[in-house]
Scaffold this active site. Structure first.
Site, PDB file in Angstrom:
ATOM      1  N   GLU A 237       1.047   3.801   1.830  1.00 38.88           N
ATOM      2  CA  GLU A 237       1.557   4.185   3.138  1.00 38.88           C
ATOM      3  C   GLU A 237       2.744   3.323   3.555  1.00 38.88           C
ATOM      4  OE1 GLU A 237      -3.055   4.477   3.542  1.00 38.88           O
ATOM      5  OE2 GLU A 237      -1.588   3.344   2.371  1.00 38.88           O
TER       6      GLU A 237
ATOM      7  N   CYS B  12      -6.071   1.871   5.866  1.00 37.77           N
ATOM      8  CA  CYS B  12      -6.717   0.619   6.266  1.00 37.77           C
ATOM      9  C   CYS B  12      -6.131   0.170   7.615  1.00 37.77           C
ATOM     10  CB  CYS B  12      -6.461  -0.444   5.196  1.00 37.77           C
ATOM     11  SG  CYS B  12      -4.753  -1.031   5.142  1.00 37.77           S
TER      12      CYS B  12
ATOM     13  N   HIS C 129       0.858  -1.182   0.000  1.00 34.83           N
ATOM     14  CA  HIS C 129       0.000   0.000   0.000  1.00 34.83           C
ATOM     15  C   HIS C 129       0.897   1.236   0.000  1.00 34.83           C
ATOM     16  CE1 HIS C 129      -3.795  -2.023   1.896  1.00 34.83           C
ATOM     17  NE2 HIS C 129      -3.185  -2.823   1.024  1.00 34.83           N
TER      18      HIS C 129
ATOM     19  N   CYS D  67      -2.253  -0.338   7.461  1.00 38.73           N
ATOM     20  CA  CYS D  67      -1.493   0.903   7.327  1.00 38.73           C
ATOM     21  C   CYS D  67      -1.602   1.774   8.577  1.00 38.73           C
ATOM     22  CB  CYS D  67      -1.947   1.667   6.085  1.00 38.73           C
ATOM     23  SG  CYS D  67      -1.555   0.788   4.558  1.00 38.73           S
TER      24      CYS D  67
END
Length: 147
Positions: free
Chosen positions: A48, A76, A46, A79
């Site tokens: 992040e 999410c 992701h 993250c």
């Protein structure tokens, strides 16, 4: 947020969900990242997490005290947990994620008093521009018959 939006656009061009992130350090250092799950075939890639890894490598350790994460979409659970565990000081994000958001929408991981670290959170920065990219991306995927 403009840099994060540019990274989100680059992610979409590569066929990934348009999420971009920028880490800003206490001395003005910047690390940009985009969602790379499809490109890298990595469920943890992701935007992040990619940005956290790059910032940690830049400073030479995992503690990112004084750093700010700017990201186009509410993080999410994975993250948000990574932000807490890396000791990031501040999170700035664009739009909420009603299906997976773990900062305000479904959970409050970033500010949960039961955890050993909490982040300052600013939400809604360029929210419409961030949400528009996601809506357009998923509308195009539906038109193509992909899920």
């Amino acid at each position: 947020m403009q840099l994060a939006l540019a990274e989100a656009d680059a992610a979409a061009l590569a066929g990934d969900v348009p999420v971009g992130a920028v880490m800003v350090g206490p001395a003005g250092e910047q690390v940009v990242a985009r969602n790379l799950r499809e490109v890298e075939r990595d469920p943890t890639a992701h935007a992040e997490v990619v940005a956290l890894r790059a910032a940690s490598k830049l400073v030479g350790h995992w503690r990112l005290d004084g750093w700010t994460m700017v990201v186009t979409l509410e993080p999410c659970p994975m993250c948000a947990g990574a932000l807490v565990n890396s000791r990031v000081t501040r999170l700035v994000y664009g739009c909420r994620d009603p299906k997976a958001g773990a900062v305000h929408s479904l959970f409050t991981i970033a500010t949960d008093p039961r955890l050993n670290h909490r982040l300052e959170v600013v939400e809604g920065v360029e929210a419409e521009a961030c949400a528009l990219r996601l809506r357009e991306f998923f509308a195009a995927r539906r038109r193509e018959g992909k899920k």
